[in-house]
Write a protein that holds these residues in place. Structure first.
Motif, PDB file in Angstrom:
ATOM      1  N   GLY A 104      51.023  57.675  55.443  1.00 17.78           N
ATOM      2  CA  GLY A 104      51.416  58.103  56.778  1.00 17.78           C
ATOM      3  C   GLY A 104      50.261  58.723  57.532  1.00 17.78           C
ATOM      4  O   GLY A 104      49.132  58.820  57.036  1.00 17.78           O
ATOM      5  N   VAL A 105      50.550  59.166  58.752  1.00 19.38           N
ATOM      6  CA  VAL A 105      49.548  59.809  59.597  1.00 19.38           C
ATOM      7  C   VAL A 105      50.179  61.018  60.283  1.00 19.38           C
ATOM      8  O   VAL A 105      51.387  61.059  60.519  1.00 19.38           O
ATOM      9  CB  VAL A 105      48.978  58.844  60.664  1.00 19.38           C
ATOM     10  N   LEU A 106      49.340  61.987  60.581  1.00 15.00           N
ATOM     11  CA  LEU A 106      49.728  63.153  61.378  1.00 15.00           C
ATOM     12  C   LEU A 106      49.021  63.044  62.718  1.00 15.00           C
ATOM     13  O   LEU A 106      47.791  62.902  62.766  1.00 15.00           O
ATOM     14  CB  LEU A 106      49.338  64.446  60.658  1.00 15.00           C
ATOM     15  N   LEU A 107      49.793  63.075  63.796  1.00 15.25           N
ATOM     16  CA  LEU A 107      49.246  62.910  65.140  1.00 15.25           C
ATOM     17  C   LEU A 107      49.297  64.240  65.875  1.00 15.25           C
ATOM     18  O   LEU A 107      50.357  64.861  65.981  1.00 15.25           O
ATOM     19  CB  LEU A 107      50.040  61.855  65.922  1.00 15.25           C
ATOM     20  N   LEU A 108      48.154  64.639  66.381  1.00 16.05           N
ATOM     21  CA  LEU A 108      48.026  65.899  67.111  1.00 16.05           C
ATOM     22  C   LEU A 108      47.524  65.595  68.510  1.00 16.05           C
ATOM     23  O   LEU A 108      46.564  64.836  68.680  1.00 16.05           O
ATOM     24  CB  LEU A 108      47.044  66.819  66.376  1.00 16.05           C
ATOM     25  N   SER A 109      48.173  66.171  69.524  1.00 14.95           N
ATOM     26  CA  SER A 109      47.719  65.927  70.898  1.00 14.95           C
ATOM     27  C   SER A 109      48.437  66.861  71.851  1.00 14.95           C
ATOM     28  O   SER A 109      49.467  67.458  71.501  1.00 14.95           O
ATOM     29  CB  SER A 109      47.993  64.475  71.310  1.00 14.95           C
ATOM     30  N   GLN A 131      35.050  64.315  68.481  1.00 15.77           N
ATOM     31  CA  GLN A 131      34.084  65.332  68.874  1.00 15.77           C
ATOM     32  C   GLN A 131      34.337  65.713  70.326  1.00 15.77           C
ATOM     33  O   GLN A 131      34.506  64.848  71.184  1.00 15.77           O
ATOM     34  CB  GLN A 131      32.644  64.816  68.723  1.00 15.77           C
ATOM     35  N   HIS A 132      34.365  67.005  70.568  1.00 15.73           N
ATOM     36  CA  HIS A 132      34.615  67.493  71.926  1.00 15.73           C
ATOM     37  C   HIS A 132      33.506  68.450  72.322  1.00 15.73           C
ATOM     38  O   HIS A 132      33.204  69.410  71.599  1.00 15.73           O
ATOM     39  CB  HIS A 132      35.963  68.210  72.003  1.00 15.73           C
ATOM     40  N   LYS A 133      32.907  68.161  73.446  1.00 15.97           N
ATOM     41  CA  LYS A 133      31.869  69.038  73.976  1.00 15.97           C
ATOM     42  C   LYS A 133      32.500  69.926  75.035  1.00 15.97           C
ATOM     43  O   LYS A 133      32.888  69.458  76.108  1.00 15.97           O
ATOM     44  CB  LYS A 133      30.727  68.219  74.585  1.00 15.97           C
ATOM     45  N   SER A 134      32.617  71.182  74.700  1.00 14.25           N
ATOM     46  CA  SER A 134      33.220  72.110  75.659  1.00 14.25           C
ATOM     47  C   SER A 134      32.248  72.384  76.789  1.00 14.25           C
ATOM     48  O   SER A 134      31.027  72.414  76.600  1.00 14.25           O
ATOM     49  CB  SER A 134      33.596  73.420  74.962  1.00 14.25           C
ATOM     50  N   GLU A 135      32.833  72.559  77.946  1.00 18.14           N
ATOM     51  CA  GLU A 135      32.004  72.828  79.119  1.00 18.14           C
ATOM     52  C   GLU A 135      31.403  74.224  79.024  1.00 18.14           C
ATOM     53  O   GLU A 135      32.073  75.183  78.640  1.00 18.14           O
ATOM     54  CB  GLU A 135      32.841  72.708  80.392  1.00 18.14           C
ATOM     55  N   ALA A 136      30.136  74.297  79.361  1.00 16.83           N
ATOM     56  CA  ALA A 136      29.471  75.604  79.349  1.00 16.83           C
ATOM     57  C   ALA A 136      30.048  76.475  80.448  1.00 16.83           C
ATOM     58  O   ALA A 136      30.332  75.998  81.553  1.00 16.83           O
ATOM     59  CB  ALA A 136      27.972  75.426  79.554  1.00 16.83           C
ATOM     60  N   TRP A 142      39.868  72.950  68.359  1.00 14.07           N
ATOM     61  CA  TRP A 142      40.260  72.942  66.946  1.00 14.07           C
ATOM     62  C   TRP A 142      40.090  71.552  66.344  1.00 14.07           C
ATOM     63  O   TRP A 142      39.625  71.402  65.214  1.00 14.07           O
ATOM     64  CB  TRP A 142      41.714  73.384  66.806  1.00 14.07           C
ATOM     65  N   ALA A 143      40.473  70.517  67.090  1.00 14.19           N
ATOM     66  CA  ALA A 143      40.431  69.152  66.559  1.00 14.19           C
ATOM     67  C   ALA A 143      39.014  68.624  66.411  1.00 14.19           C
ATOM     68  O   ALA A 143      38.765  67.734  65.594  1.00 14.19           O
ATOM     69  CB  ALA A 143      41.233  68.223  67.470  1.00 14.19           C
ATOM     70  N   SER A 144      38.085  69.158  67.183  1.00 13.32           N
ATOM     71  CA  SER A 144      36.709  68.664  67.140  1.00 13.32           C
ATOM     72  C   SER A 144      36.112  68.869  65.750  1.00 13.32           C
ATOM     73  O   SER A 144      36.030  69.990  65.246  1.00 13.32           O
ATOM     74  CB  SER A 144      35.862  69.393  68.183  1.00 13.32           C
ATOM     75  N   GLY A 145      35.739  67.769  65.114  1.00 12.13           N
ATOM     76  CA  GLY A 145      35.157  67.831  63.778  1.00 12.13           C
ATOM     77  C   GLY A 145      36.174  67.892  62.659  1.00 12.13           C
ATOM     78  O   GLY A 145      35.803  67.795  61.487  1.00 12.13           O
ATOM     79  N   ARG A 146      37.466  68.046  62.990  1.00 13.78           N
ATOM     80  CA  ARG A 146      38.507  68.145  61.965  1.00 13.78           C
ATOM     81  C   ARG A 146      39.422  66.925  61.925  1.00 13.78           C
ATOM     82  O   ARG A 146      40.045  66.670  60.898  1.00 13.78           O
ATOM     83  CB  ARG A 146      39.374  69.385  62.210  1.00 13.78           C
ATOM     84  N   CYS A 147      39.545  66.217  63.036  1.00  9.45           N
ATOM     85  CA  CYS A 147      40.496  65.109  63.139  1.00  9.45           C
ATOM     86  C   CYS A 147      39.771  63.805  63.450  1.00  9.45           C
ATOM     87  O   CYS A 147      38.659  63.803  63.995  1.00  9.45           O
ATOM     88  CB  CYS A 147      41.527  65.377  64.241  1.00  9.45           C
ATOM     89  N   LEU A 148      40.430  62.715  63.116  1.00 12.76           N
ATOM     90  CA  LEU A 148      39.944  61.402  63.517  1.00 12.76           C
ATOM     91  C   LEU A 148      40.312  61.152  64.975  1.00 12.76           C
ATOM     92  O   LEU A 148      41.344  61.620  65.456  1.00 12.76           O
ATOM     93  CB  LEU A 148      40.563  60.317  62.638  1.00 12.76           C
ATOM     94  N   SER A 149      39.484  60.416  65.661  1.00 14.63           N
ATOM     95  CA  SER A 149      39.767  60.080  67.050  1.00 14.63           C
ATOM     96  C   SER A 149      40.712  58.892  67.107  1.00 14.63           C
ATOM     97  O   SER A 149      40.538  57.904  66.396  1.00 14.63           O
ATOM     98  CB  SER A 149      38.475  59.743  67.791  1.00 14.63           C
ATOM     99  N   ALA A 150      41.728  58.984  67.961  1.00 14.81           N
ATOM    100  CA  ALA A 150      42.666  57.876  68.123  1.00 14.81           C
ATOM    101  C   ALA A 150      42.103  56.785  69.018  1.00 14.81           C
ATOM    102  O   ALA A 150      42.585  55.653  68.990  1.00 14.81           O
ATOM    103  CB  ALA A 150      43.987  58.390  68.701  1.00 14.81           C
ATOM    104  N   SER A 151      41.089  57.105  69.799  1.00 12.32           N
ATOM    105  CA  SER A 151      40.568  56.148  70.776  1.00 12.32           C
ATOM    106  C   SER A 151      39.419  55.308  70.246  1.00 12.32           C
ATOM    107  O   SER A 151      39.275  54.141  70.611  1.00 12.32           O
ATOM    108  CB  SER A 151      40.113  56.887  72.042  1.00 12.32           C
ATOM    109  N   GLN A 152      38.588  55.893  69.389  1.00 11.56           N
ATOM    110  CA  GLN A 152      37.439  55.167  68.872  1.00 11.56           C
ATOM    111  C   GLN A 152      37.219  55.548  67.413  1.00 11.56           C
ATOM    112  O   GLN A 152      37.598  56.645  66.995  1.00 11.56           O
ATOM    113  CB  GLN A 152      36.189  55.484  69.696  1.00 11.56           C
TER     114      GLN A 152
END
Length: 494
Positions: A256-261, A475-480, A460-470
């Protein structure tokens, strides 16, 4: 190991109390009777309407309606050179009586000397505490694929009534989890309606059967992945793991899969489309419906729901917003009921061998315990971010076509919109007969109303979860943070 083999072992070992859980009493009695004929044992069965009925003889009305007399009569059936079995049908209705409990206890102990075996045949396991250590519990299994195939061939006897593979395999998948009588009824109804056995009719009856239980519901939609924009990596992953040819090997089955969004990104729609895409039914498990008012009822209903899910394999199981479903997992305020239910579910996730693919969705990962998403409970944890420009274009095209909106209409500013908001805009435009730009005035994006929580979820998901799109890790780059306006300390410069 089937019922006959299990019961034979326990009788030979002189287990004098057996509780058989079965929804097909006549089939179970027939199997026990055949076992007794093969072994030279004596079998008598009792029910409240007909009383005693020995194998090959008529009923005896004298003990009808008196369960206490039925138990006491077991001693008179003993023979010095034979094993005797007394089958008490639907006897779970009477084990609440103190007199019946005492009589059962005494007879089970005495049966060791006389080789008299008491067998309770009931649809549920409901053993009083006084008798728990005296009964062994057996389960009368539902028919397997080969038995279902034999039933189908017995019903569909004319040429063309029973299709060949792969349609035949779909029929067997649809009939999994049905009793023998239910399977016969489903096949017969299909012949009456369509002059051949089809999976659709069986699914319809199966859905009604699940509704009666109220523990799980069945979704049979028409939308596949073509009607769902974006999520390319998630689609490819699930399609590949569920179409592997090694499904007969329990060690190589997908889990199975766990989906977070954030809300509205298509988690639930994906799960329902997945079933159609891979040709499996989608079972929706509503944890709230498992809650019961009596002590122990919630846990029993959870076990029953998981047994139903196993029997319905192959299937996709959807648990929507799982963090809310097990909201009391810390045990506060519910005497630990949610924690026990959650523990049973975790054990099942880890240990089940049925061909069931579990899809859990969540909006707030902070409410889930860390052990929930560990390896071997899920094949992957995916994060579904707000759709990209390319994905959003695909979503617009799908809903423009669905709601018959002119493709020449200009689109509104859809920055930070989810797929649900695109759909809402198109639906409102069709409903109110407005241009898309005007309909968009009624849509407030969740990325605006819950910007802080969504940003925290992405972090939280950045670096911990697989991307559903690619493919790969999300990876998420937060805005400075914006720098404060600099003010010169020189008064002449201001």
């Amino acid at each position: 190991m089937n019922l006959r083999e299990q019961l034979s072992e326990y009788v030979r070992a002189c287990f004098t109390g057996a509780w058989i859980e079965s929804h097909e009493h006549q089939e179970a009695i027939a199997e026990i009777a055949q076992l007794c004929r093969d072994e030279g044992w004596v079998m008598t069965h009792w029910d409240i309407e007909c009383g005693f009925q020995a194998e090959g003889q008529g009923s005896q009305e004298s003990a009808a309606g008196d369960p206490l007399t039925a138990v006491r009569a077991a001693g008179a059936m003993a023979s010095p050179d034979q094993t005797s079995l007394l089958v008490l049908q639907n006897f779970h209705r009477f084990v609440g009586s103190a007199e019946v409990i005492q009589a059962l206890s005494r007879q089970i102990v005495a049966g060791k000397q006389t080789r008299t075996i008491l067998i309770v045949l009931a649809p549920i396991t409901q053993i009083p505490p006084e008798l728990e250590k005296m009964f062994v519990v057996l389960e009368h299994a539902l028919p397997d694929r080969q038995q279902i195939l034999e039933i189908a061939r017995g019903i569909a006897t004319e040429p063309g009534e029973l299709p060949e593979d792969p349609a035949l395999q779909q029929i067997l998948d649809a009939a999994a989890g049905l009793t023998r009588v239910e399977a016969e009824n489903a096949f017969s109804l299909s012949l009456v309606r369509q002059q051949q056995v089809t999976a659709d009719t069986i699914w319809g009856l199966k859905s009604q059967s699940l509704l009666k239980g109220g523990l799980v519901s069945l979704h049979r939609g028409t939308q596949d992945f073509d009607g769902l924009g974006g999520m390319a990596a998630l689609k490819a992953f699930t399609r590949r793991v569920l179409r592997q040819p090694s499904r007969d090997n329990p060690r190589k089955r997908a889990r199975g899969v766990l989906l977070l969004s954030p809300p509205g990104c298509g988690k639930s729609a994906f799960c329902k489309a997945l079933g159609k895409e891979v040709g499996r039914p989608v079972l929706i498990l509503d944890v709230g419906s498992l809650m019961g008012s009596l002590v122990g009822l919630s846990e029993e209903r959870t076990r029953q729901a998981l047994r139903i899910i196993d029997a319905m394999a192959p299937a996709v199981v959807m648990i929507d917003e799982v963090e809310k479903a097990f909201a009391g997992v810390n045990g506060i305020g519910d005497s630990g009921v949610a924690s026990r239910m959650f523990g049973m579910f975790l054990s099942w996730l880890n240990d089940h061998e049925s061909d069931v693919f579990v899809v859990c969705t969540a909006n707030d990962v902070s409410k889930l315990p860390p052990e929930f998403a560990r390896s071997e409970r899920f094949d992957g944890v995916f994060f579904l971010d707000l759709p990209s420009r390319e994905e959003k274009d695909r979503i617009w095209a799908i809903y423009r076509d669905l709601y018959e909106i002119d493709s020449d209409q200009s689109r509104p500013d859809d920055a930070h919109w989810t797929g649900a908001e695109v759909k809402s805009c198109c639906r409102l435009a069709a409903l109110l007969d407005l241009p898309l730009a005007q309909a968009a005035e009624n849509v407030v994006p969740v990325a605006v109303t819950a910007a802080e929580s969504i940003e925290g979820l992405r972090a939280w998901a950045s670096g911990r979860c697989l991307s559903a799109s690619q493919p790969g890790i999300f990876q998420h780059k937060s805005e400075a943070p914006k720098s404060r306006r600099r003010v010169s300390r020189d008064p002449s410069a201001n």
